[in-house]
Scaffold this active site. Sequence first.
Site, mmCIF file in Angstrom:
data_model
loop_
_atom_site.group_PDB
_atom_site.id
_atom_site.type_symbol
_atom_site.label_atom_id
_atom_site.label_comp_id
_atom_site.label_asym_id
_atom_site.label_seq_id
_atom_site.Cartn_x
_atom_site.Cartn_y
_atom_site.Cartn_z
ATOM 1 N N CYS A 140 -4.832 -3.265 2.839
ATOM 2 C CA CYS A 140 -4.647 -3.231 4.134
ATOM 3 C C CYS A 140 -5.886 -3.608 5.395
ATOM 4 O O CYS A 140 -6.360 -4.427 5.139
ATOM 5 C CB CYS A 140 -3.979 -1.961 4.658
ATOM 6 N N VAL A 194 0.347 -2.123 10.887
ATOM 7 C CA VAL A 194 0.811 -1.874 12.306
ATOM 8 C C VAL A 194 0.430 -2.295 13.400
ATOM 9 O O VAL A 194 0.849 -2.476 14.515
ATOM 10 C CB VAL A 194 0.700 -0.148 12.448
ATOM 11 N N LYS A 251 -9.192 2.208 -1.755
ATOM 12 C CA LYS A 251 -9.613 1.898 -0.370
ATOM 13 C C LYS A 251 -10.748 2.097 0.159
ATOM 14 O O LYS A 251 -10.900 3.284 0.417
ATOM 15 C CB LYS A 251 -8.242 2.265 0.626
ATOM 16 N N GLU A 261 0.784 -1.288 -0.098
ATOM 17 C CA GLU A 261 -0.167 0.141 -0.005
ATOM 18 C C GLU A 261 0.944 1.264 -0.007
ATOM 19 O O GLU A 261 2.120 1.109 0.647
ATOM 20 C CB GLU A 261 -0.769 -0.046 1.275
HETATM 21 C C1 ACM Z 1 -3.768 0.023 7.172
HETATM 22 O O1 ACM Z 1 -4.809 0.130 6.688
HETATM 23 N N1 ACM Z 1 -2.845 0.699 6.551
HETATM 24 C C2 ACM Z 1 -3.498 -0.419 8.425
#
Ligand code: ACM
Length: 264
Positions: free
Chosen positions: A145, A172, A111, A40
């Site tokens: 992510c 993370v 996203k 990402e």
């Molecule tokens: C994320 O969605 N970058 C943790």
Amino acid sequence: MKYKVGVCQFKPKLLDLEFNLKKMENILSDVEADLIVLPELVTSGYIFCEKKEVQSMAEKAEEGPTSKLFRKLSKKNNTSYVVGFVEDANNKFYNSAMLVNPDGEIFVYRKIQLFFEEKFFFEYGDLGFNVFKAKKGVRVGLMICFDWIYPEAARTLALKGAQIIAHPANLVLPWCQQAMITRSVENQVYTITANRIGKETNKDKELTFTGHSQIVSSKGKIIKRLSENEETLFVTEIEPELADDKKVTIHNDVLKDRMTEYYL
Ligand code: ACM
């Protein structure tokens, strides 16, 4: 059909698009595969403090430097790529990923489940969860992510026919890599999570990314999990058709047997 897939674990330099593209070009230039997934926001880094930083990294999906590089690599290496980038769509900024094919075609995912302070800097994705044909017609679903924590994302991609879920990430929190094994099992799809590594700081903000990028089979086997800290490209062969078989016993099909009248 044997299908060569790769996962590229990478550490971008914050707010240095040119540097990051050059480094990716060096890593990828002599590697032939069918599909390679990168993290990402790999072109820009992750931590933004101001909207103008986002703007300075943003590019049009079809015409920006990222599509230019990956179209070139895709043609040269006869490889499809999935790569995260900052998308500028009419001055709205999205945390997006593009699938670039050897014939020059580009498909975009924006996203949907924004994480943490992404909510201050990006628009929510407005294109839905979609499946696209990559090299050799293999059906690849895209999510990014934090979409992992909503099983509906991967389920939607499986219902739309994905054989592989390509999952660029900047993780993370500690749970995703284990959870993606379940996403593979419950949908009987391959998942490729390409994570970044390293510590990133911008002013008083700091995050450490968890590495451990991975490729998981449609039966939930970890084919490969990379280290926590190394920049690496790993390539292996899979059989995408195995993901077309949704049976976990002769009497149980994970998609056909859904009791949808009981679900919200
Ligand atoms: C994320 O969605 N970058 C943790």
